[in-house]
Scaffold this motif. Structure first.
Motif, short mmCIF file in Angstrom:
data_model
loop_
_atom_site.label_atom_id
_atom_site.label_comp_id
_atom_site.label_asym_id
_atom_site.label_seq_id
_atom_site.Cartn_x
_atom_site.Cartn_y
_atom_site.Cartn_z
N TYR A 129 -2.38 -3.80 9.81
CA TYR A 129 -1.02 -3.40 9.69
C TYR A 129 -0.27 -4.32 8.53
N THR A 130 -0.85 -5.80 8.27
CA THR A 130 -0.27 -6.50 7.42
C THR A 130 -1.00 -6.73 6.18
N TYR A 131 -2.27 -6.46 6.22
CA TYR A 131 -3.23 -6.78 4.88
C TYR A 131 -3.66 -5.45 4.45
N GLY A 132 -3.49 -4.52 5.12
CA GLY A 132 -4.40 -3.12 4.57
C GLY A 132 -4.04 -2.88 3.30
N SER A 133 -2.81 -3.15 2.51
CA SER A 133 -2.87 -2.86 1.25
C SER A 133 -3.49 -3.89 0.05
N LEU A 134 -3.90 -4.86 0.81
CA LEU A 134 -4.75 -5.93 0.01
C LEU A 134 -6.24 -5.44 -0.24
N VAL A 135 -6.52 -4.33 0.29
CA VAL A 135 -7.80 -3.99 0.32
C VAL A 135 -8.27 -3.57 -1.31
N SER A 136 -9.34 -3.91 -1.78
CA SER A 136 -9.59 -3.37 -3.26
C SER A 136 -9.41 -2.14 -3.46
N ASP A 137 -8.72 -1.76 -4.46
CA ASP A 137 -8.71 -0.29 -5.07
C ASP A 137 -7.86 0.69 -3.78
N ALA A 138 -7.07 0.12 -3.12
CA ALA A 138 -6.42 0.60 -2.01
C ALA A 138 -5.74 2.08 -2.37
N ALA A 139 -5.14 2.15 -3.50
CA ALA A 139 -4.28 3.12 -4.03
C ALA A 139 -5.17 4.42 -4.05
N ARG A 140 -6.45 4.21 -4.30
CA ARG A 140 -7.07 5.57 -4.53
C ARG A 140 -7.48 5.99 -3.23
N TYR A 141 -7.86 5.19 -2.29
CA TYR A 141 -8.49 5.98 -1.23
C TYR A 141 -7.48 5.82 0.31
N THR A 142 -6.31 5.13 -0.06
CA THR A 142 -5.21 5.32 1.01
C THR A 142 -4.85 6.69 1.56
N PRO A 143 -4.76 7.39 2.65
CA PRO A 143 -4.43 8.62 3.07
C PRO A 143 -3.10 8.75 2.72
N PRO A 144 -2.81 10.13 2.77
CA PRO A 144 -1.50 10.38 2.30
C PRO A 144 -0.21 9.95 3.03
N GLU A 145 -0.51 9.84 4.41
CA GLU A 145 0.60 9.34 5.41
C GLU A 145 0.58 7.95 5.40
N ILE A 146 -0.39 7.20 4.90
CA ILE A 146 -0.11 5.81 4.54
C ILE A 146 0.73 5.54 3.45
N VAL A 147 0.47 6.39 2.56
CA VAL A 147 1.26 6.14 1.22
C VAL A 147 2.65 6.38 1.38
N LYS A 148 2.84 7.27 2.34
CA LYS A 148 4.40 7.52 2.77
C LYS A 148 4.89 6.77 3.65
N GLY A 149 4.40 6.47 4.90
CA GLY A 149 4.74 5.52 5.81
C GLY A 149 4.31 4.26 6.04
N GLY A 150 3.54 3.84 5.27
CA GLY A 150 2.94 2.55 5.43
C GLY A 150 1.84 2.42 6.68
N TRP A 151 1.30 1.35 6.58
CA TRP A 151 0.00 1.25 7.65
C TRP A 151 0.68 1.20 9.01
N ASP A 152 1.97 0.85 9.31
CA ASP A 152 2.14 1.18 10.79
C ASP A 152 2.33 2.67 11.12
N ALA A 153 2.03 3.50 10.35
CA ALA A 153 2.00 5.10 10.55
C ALA A 153 0.62 5.23 11.29
N ILE A 154 -0.34 4.36 11.21
CA ILE A 154 -1.37 4.60 12.19
C ILE A 154 -0.98 4.75 13.81
N LYS A 155 0.02 4.15 14.02
CA LYS A 155 0.52 4.09 15.57
C LYS A 155 1.03 5.49 15.85
N ARG A 156 1.51 6.17 14.79
CA ARG A 156 2.27 7.31 15.03
C ARG A 156 1.41 8.78 15.01
#
Length: 774
Positions: free
Chosen positions: A173-200
């Motif tokens: 939840y806190t450091y998910g965006s620090l993963v290398s090259d996260a922009a290419r591999y992040t799912p669309p819902e995470i891009v829109k709502g952040g890593w907290d969207a996992i809970k929803r």
């Protein structure tokens, strides 16, 4: 910076307290870790070490610490096996089994479809465990998070943000965006709502999207952005529908990893492959029932040659070896083993496989023996010369005499891959003895293959017996009633042309080939003509290099003085007179030609040349003993001219005499007179009878100095051969020969005896002197 990292790592590795030796650095893209090949100092075993430098990556230190913690606690066959973790003030080390980044294979496009499906199945099964049993989210599924082990299995790593969904303060939840090259591999819902969207959304949604990206990378090699997710380029058609559902934009509609595996394992599904089924069954092979084991063995036959060799070497081979030796795996399991064998390192082959092969050659199971013989061309080069000559070939020899034709045939074929490993004594002794037996086998195919085998191993035979053995074998094959055996004999002769000497070609090979020119099969006739031309060309070429004659020249001082006179005719055709045997010099033909014998009266005395000996006077015949009969003397071919009929005969009367003369030559003259052989000269027969009464004979033909060759020949013939058994003649009336000399003693004329010698015949005198005339 990279240089500084390597220097620090090397300094630590050289420290006495660090139990591992760092080796080459393995390039890792899109990762906070540096990967090194390493070895354990204690036993030298191979391993890999993931290194994190704290000073240069302080912002990502929580990710590294999370990876260390999760690596210690997460245990699964699809997860990288962690051997040790070391944390210092400057670095963090994770020691694992030896691994290689999957991204290497992805960039090189070196993965085939079978292996790719097998690897994706393992990763999907691991995600099924993480999402289901562990109630966790990986959060960074991609090619850079997957590694291949020494066994070729795909192992999931990259646990930087692996988090349990039961933890409200999870790292992701806190450091998910620090993963290398996260922009290419992040799912669309995470891009829109952040890593907290996992809970929803469903727990599996993030990792399902990452699995879809991995599928695309494996089959296409590179992933540039989210717009490529869902494209079916190069992806197997059977996987299209499930793959699209993995990467759909709506996280609630995404197919979970567990459902992806379930659909792939359905009958006819994309995960229903022999390799995947083998992977599932190999660990429990020893526990399976006979029916299950039979099904497993059938799966082995369905394996293609592009299976991952490392997996078979490390995981499958040990289980198969135990099964074939102790579990009754049979030839099907052995075939799978021998498919893996050529890909083993030599040291591993010698350690694991050679002892098993030697033991299996002693197994009486014919199916096992045939399987071994079939695969000898594959593993023959890996076996040492000593092992083949001393242990394997002595076991092979039983196959030459086996009752089953298939075993005999396969044994003959198996000679070729091992003949170079056999000693000269074994080849020219035992091997030729057994091949001579199979050359007369009742099965025509075995006879044919024996001929082919001899042709291919001709160079390995000893020079002393090579030509003799091959001539005997190939000429025998030319007389074989099986057409392909005859053809094999001709082809073998053509292939071994250089083995034979020119003399063998002319005197042994060519006479054997000639009957094949009129073979009933056109195939044989055509091949016989080709083979004959090859041998004739060689013989003619050699003949052109030979001298014109072996006789000394007329002007040579070594030339014999009494050489036969060459004919005076200038006719060079076959009908020209070639040689005269009656005189040596033209100057010797002096005097006048005498009248013919028919014009001379018997009572007239004719002056003879001084060079011609007087004819010996025949003695009168001795009286016959009681009960004995006199056999008529056969007419000798070389009768004197005075005994020949006059030339006034008609053509009709002389025609039959021509054929009678050829017949007489065939019957009497065998080309070898034992009486002329000094080593076979019989002792002079003891004859005590009186000499025969001389009989008046007509005056012989006088040629005025020309020797009476025919008369002399007849006289010599009569003098050499003793009278038939039962006739009493004078001891001195016949020409005698001493056992140690070839010189004839001159016959002496003795007065007729008044008594008949009744002394018993000497037991040493051989019987049957006149049998040749019967």
């Amino acid at each position: 910076m990279d240089f500084l990292k390597s220097a620090v790592a090397s300094a630590i590795a050289k420290g006495s307290s660090f139990p591992y030796s760092l080796g080459d650095r393995v390039d890792l893209s899109d990762s906070i870790w540096t990967l090194h090949n390493a070895t354990k100092r204690e036993d030298g075993s191979a391993c890999s070490i993931f290194t994190f430098e704290i000073a240069s990556n302080k912002s990502r230190l929580p990710l590294a610490k999370n990876a260390v913690r999760k690596s210690r606690t997460l245990r699964h066959p699809g997860v990288i096996k962690v051997l040790d973790t070391i944390e210092t003030e400057t670095s963090i080390y994770i020691v694992t089994e030896r691994v290689v980044p999957l991204s290497w294979h992805v960039r090189r496009r070196s993965l085939n479809e079978e292996t790719s499906k097998w690897g994706l199945y393992m990763v999907a099964s691991t995600l099924k465990f993480i999402n289901g049993d562990a109630s966790s989210v990986h959060g960074a599924v991609r090619a850079s998070s997957v590694y291949t082990s020494e066994s070729g299995e795909w192992k999931l790593g990259g646990f930087d943000v692996l988090s349990s969904m039961n933890d409200d303060q999870a790292v992701i939840y806190t450091y998910g965006s620090l993963v290398s090259d996260a922009a290419r591999y992040t799912p669309p819902e995470i891009v829109k709502g952040g890593w907290d969207a996992i809970k929803r959304h469903p727990l599996t949604a993030v990792d399902s999207y990452g699995l879809a990206i991995l599928v695309y990378e494996v089959f296409n090699g590179n992933f540039t952005g989210g717009d490529q997710v869902g494209r079916t380029t190069n992806i197997p058609p059977s996987m299209h529908q499930s793959y699209k559902r993995l990467g759909t934009a709506n996280p609630k509609l995404r197919l979970s990893a567990a459902h992806f595996v379930e659909q792939g394992k359905k009958s006819g599904g994309f995960f229903e492959t022999p390799l995947i089924r083998l992977t599932d069954d190999i660990d429990s092979l020893g526990l399976k029932s006979d029916a299950e084991k039979e099904q497993f063995l059938n799966e082995l036959d369905g394996l293609s040659d592009d299976f991952p060799e490392d997996f078979f070497r490390m995981k499958v081979l040990p289980e198969l070896l135990k099964s074939v030796e102790f579990g009754g795996g049979g030839p099907k399991v052995l075939s799978a083993i021998l498919k893996i064998a050529p890909k083993l390192p030599q040291e591993e082959f010698n350690l694991k496989l050679t002892p098993v092969v030697v033991r299996l050659f002693g197994n009486p199971d014919r199916a096992i023996r045939v399987c071994l013989l079939d695969h000898l061309p594959v593993i023959g080069d890996r076996l040492s010369q000593k092992i083949v000559n001393d242990k394997i070939f002595p076991q092979m020899t039983s196959g030459f005499t086996d009752a089953a034709p298939v075993v005999r045939e396969q044994t003959v074929k198996a000679v070729l891959p091992v003949v170079n490993k056999l000693s000269d004594r074994t080849i020219n002794g035992e091997l030729l003895k057994f091949l001579a037996r199979t050359a007369n086998d009742e099965q025509p195919g075995i006879r044919t293959n024996t001929t082919i085998c001899l042709g291919k191993i001709a160079k390995n035979l000893g020079q002393g017996s090579r030509s003799k053995v091959l001539v005997a074998a190939f000429t025998r094959a030319l007389r074989d009633p099986f057409v392909h055996a005859r053809n094999a004999g001709l082809l073998a002769l053509s292939a071994t042309l250089d083995v034979f000497s020119e003399e063998d070609c002319a005197t042994k090979v060519l006479p054997a080939i000639c009957p094949a020119l009129l073979d009933r099969e056109k195939l044989i006739r055509d091949q016989a003509n080709k083979t004959l031309d090859m041998f004739l060309q060689r013989v003619r070429k050699f003949g052109n290099t030979m001298a014109d004659t072996a006789l000394p020249s007329a002007t040579s001082p070594d030339a014999p003085k009494d050489a036969a006179r060459i004919g005076t005719s200038n006719d060079k055709s076959w009908a020209g007179w070639a040689i005269s045997s009656f005189t040596n010099k033209i100057a010797a033909a002096d005097g006048d030609i005498q009248p013919t014998a028919s014009s001379i009266k018997p009572s007239e005395e004719v002056a003879r040349s001084a060079s011609v000996p007087h004819p010996a006077k025949s003695s009168s015949p001795a009286p016959l003993s009681q009960g004995s009969t006199l056999r008529p003397t056969a007419q000798h071919l070389g009768r004197s001219l005075s005994e020949q009929p006059t030339p006034a005969l008609k053509a009709e009367e002389t025609s039959d005499d021509v054929y009678d003369a050829w017949g007489a030559m065939d019957d009497d003259d065998d080309g070898w007179d034992k009486d002329e052989d000094p080593f076979n000269a019989p002792p002079a027969p003891a004859i005590s009878a009186a000499p025969p009464k001389p009989k008046a004979s007509p005056v012989p033909y006088d040629d005025g100095g020309e020797p009476d060759f025919a008369g002399w020949l007849a006289a010599q013939s009569k003098a050499k051969k003793p009278l038939p058994k039962g006739l009493n003649t004078s001891r001195s009336a016949s020409a005698t020969r001493t056992p140690t000399s070839n010189t004839m003693t001159k016959p002496k004329v003795v007065a007729p005896a008044t008594k008949t010698n009744t002394k018993p015949k000497d037991e040493d005198v051989e019987d049957g002197w006149g049998d040749a005339w019967d």
